[in-house]
Motif scaffolding. Structure first.
Motif, short mmCIF file in Angstrom:
data_model
loop_
_atom_site.label_atom_id
_atom_site.label_comp_id
_atom_site.label_asym_id
_atom_site.label_seq_id
_atom_site.Cartn_x
_atom_site.Cartn_y
_atom_site.Cartn_z
N HIS A 1 0.85 -1.19 0.00
CA HIS A 1 0.00 0.00 0.00
C HIS A 1 0.89 1.24 0.00
CE1 HIS A 1 -0.26 -0.51 4.72
NE2 HIS A 1 0.96 -0.63 4.26
N SER B 1 0.73 3.49 2.28
CA SER B 1 0.84 3.99 3.67
C SER B 1 2.28 4.15 4.17
CB SER B 1 0.02 3.11 4.61
OG SER B 1 -1.34 3.11 4.20
N GLN C 1 3.35 7.68 4.40
CA GLN C 1 2.95 8.41 5.62
C GLN C 1 4.10 8.40 6.62
OE1 GLN C 1 -0.29 7.15 8.05
NE2 GLN C 1 -1.53 6.45 6.31
N ARG D 1 0.19 -6.55 -4.74
CA ARG D 1 -0.33 -7.65 -3.91
C ARG D 1 -0.55 -8.85 -4.80
NH1 ARG D 1 -4.96 -4.57 -0.23
NH2 ARG D 1 -3.56 -2.86 0.34
N GLN E 1 -2.41 3.38 -5.86
CA GLN E 1 -3.16 4.00 -4.76
C GLN E 1 -2.79 5.47 -4.64
OE1 GLN E 1 -2.43 1.92 -1.04
NE2 GLN E 1 -4.14 0.52 -1.41
N GLU F 1 -2.56 7.92 -1.33
CA GLU F 1 -2.63 8.00 0.11
C GLU F 1 -2.79 9.46 0.49
OE1 GLU F 1 -2.12 5.15 1.68
OE2 GLU F 1 -1.96 5.74 3.77
N PHE G 1 -8.38 -0.92 10.37
CA PHE G 1 -7.02 -0.91 9.83
C PHE G 1 -6.10 -0.81 11.04
CE2 PHE G 1 -9.53 1.24 6.47
CZ PHE G 1 -9.28 0.38 5.41
N PHE H 1 -3.46 0.82 11.39
CA PHE H 1 -2.79 2.13 11.52
C PHE H 1 -3.74 3.28 11.76
CE2 PHE H 1 -3.92 2.08 7.05
CZ PHE H 1 -3.66 0.76 6.68
N THR H 2 -5.05 3.04 11.84
CA THR H 2 -5.98 4.12 12.16
C THR H 2 -6.94 3.67 13.24
OG1 THR H 2 -7.24 3.39 10.22
CG2 THR H 2 -5.95 5.40 9.96
N GLY I 1 -10.64 3.58 2.06
CA GLY I 1 -10.42 3.34 3.48
C GLY I 1 -9.83 4.58 4.12
N CYS I 2 -10.17 4.81 5.40
CA CYS I 2 -9.69 6.03 6.05
C CYS I 2 -9.77 5.89 7.57
CB CYS I 2 -10.52 7.23 5.58
SG CYS I 2 -12.28 7.04 5.91
N GLY I 3 -9.30 6.89 8.27
CA GLY I 3 -9.40 6.88 9.72
C GLY I 3 -8.49 7.91 10.35
N ALA J 1 -5.92 9.94 7.91
CA ALA J 1 -5.28 9.38 6.73
C ALA J 1 -6.34 8.66 5.91
CB ALA J 1 -4.18 8.40 7.13
N PHE J 2 -6.07 8.56 4.65
CA PHE J 2 -6.99 7.79 3.78
C PHE J 2 -6.18 7.19 2.64
CE2 PHE J 2 -7.01 12.28 2.55
CZ PHE J 2 -6.71 12.24 1.20
N GLY J 3 -6.74 6.13 2.07
CA GLY J 3 -6.06 5.49 0.94
C GLY J 3 -7.10 4.96 -0.01
#
Ligand code: PHE
Length: 341
Positions: A169, A171, A174, A195, A208, A210, A249, A251-252, A282-284, A305-307
């Motif tokens: 990803h 991330s 970040q 992946r 992606q 991010e 996730f 990380f969030t 996805g986010c958080g 953060a979001f991806g």
């Protein structure tokens, strides 16, 4: 002899046939050459008499050969010009130009929208280490995403035994940004991700974007408004009917997936209509463990953060049903979806 030769020359139907006659008459052991050679054995008187006759014969035969050759060559040229005629009334063939790949076009669009919203672009390597891709992002040591079936691992380093990965990803960017830059931070990180996955909506390499915002007093409201504004601009909607569905996730915390309302009936996907919800990203809020791992004090700094999958959003926006042809470089497919230059 002269009559025979002139007849043979006249009935030769090709330059090659004329050449055969020439060799037979004027070549080293040709009939006319024989007469010329024979002159040496004649008495001076006979030579004086025969000489002009034989030379005249040679000159007339040469001239006849040259004339017939010129005639045949002109015929051959005419035939070729006729056969290879260029039809100047035909339209020109279109020149094929290269174009920007659909994914990159969409990526550029996305980056432009975020740039207007004040985000800077950050980048990181495709080949990552475990720390940036997993550990600093609060993946527990036995998290399934670390396992072989998801992640492409490189051969372990013979000295350290360290196994690098193809980043799964964006991330890790970040982490790199937080470790190299002081807040406030407002970045997006577009790039390739990998992946072990392949079906109609997954390819082993995909893209992606991010997003990361770190500042004081950042909360979910900032996250929601930022993403709703972005999605509205990207899909060209005045207003976006979205919901943030709780998710997980590492990380969030809290984490969410953003869905937008759509109608998928009738083959055509339309947004803000119908009762279907479509997951788009996805986010958080950035997990305190991630902030700490990157050297930031979670009591001072917060962030979100979001991806999102660029190829997937391109599929939705342009109504592409299968992701795989996206990377096949089939120009007919590209033209069909209006992606050619
Ligand atoms: N990295 C997540 C993924 O690849 C997406 C994500 C990014 C989620 C940032 C939350 C915050 O699925």
């Amino acid at each position: 002899l002269e009559l025979d030769l002139i007849n043979a020359i006249g009935s030769a139907e090709s330059v090659a046939a004329v050449e055969e006659v020439r060799v037979a008459a004027l070549g080293k052991s040709g009939s006319v050459s024989g007469l010329l050679k024979g002159m040496g054995a004649l008495s001076p008187d006979a030579r004086r008499e025969q000489g002009p006759l034989i030379n005249g014969l040679r000159d007339r035969v040469s001239a006849a050969i040259a004339a017939r050759k010129a005639e045949l060559e002109a015929d051959e040229l005419d035939a070729r010009l006729l056969a290879e005629r260029v039809d100047l009334t035909l339209p020109p063939r279109p020149r094929r130009k290269g174009g920007v790949h659909p994914t990159m076009q969409v990526m550029d669009e996305m980056v432009a929208i975020f740039a207007e919203m004040g985000f800077a672009v950050a980048e990181g390597p495709d080949v990552e280490d475990d720390f940036h891709n997993f550990t600093a992002l609060n993946f527990p040591p036995k998290h399934p995403a670390r396992e072989m079936h998801d992640t492409f691992f490189l051969k372990p380093d013979p000295q350290t035994g360290e196994r690098k990965v193809l980043r799964t990803h964006t991330s890790p960017v970040q982490v790199r940004t937080m470790m190299s830059q002081q807040p406030p931070i407002r970045i997006i990180a577009p790039g390739r991700t990998f992946r072990k996955d392949s079906d109609a909506t997954h390819t082993p390499m995909f893209h992606q974007i991010e997003g990361l915002v770190i500042d004081r007093d950042i909360h979910m409201g900032h996250l929601k408004t930022t993403l709703q504004t972005f999605i509205g601009r990207f899909f060209e909607l005045d207003e976006v009917q979205a919901r943030f569905r709780p998710h997980h996730f590492p990380f969030t915390e809290p984490s969410a997936e953003m869905d937008i309302r759509c109608d998928r009936s009738g083959g055509q996907l339309t947004f803000n209509t119908g009762d279907d919800w479509l997951e788009i990203l996805g986010c958080g809020m950035v997990h305190p463990n991630v902030l700490s791992a990157c050297g930031l004090d979670p009591n001072e700094w917060q962030g979100f953060a979001f991806g999102m999958g660029v190829d997937r959003l391109a599929m939705l926006k342009y109504g592409v049903p299968d992701l795989r042809p996206m990377f096949d470089a089939d120009t007919r497919w590209l033209a069909h979806y209006g992606f050619s230059a």
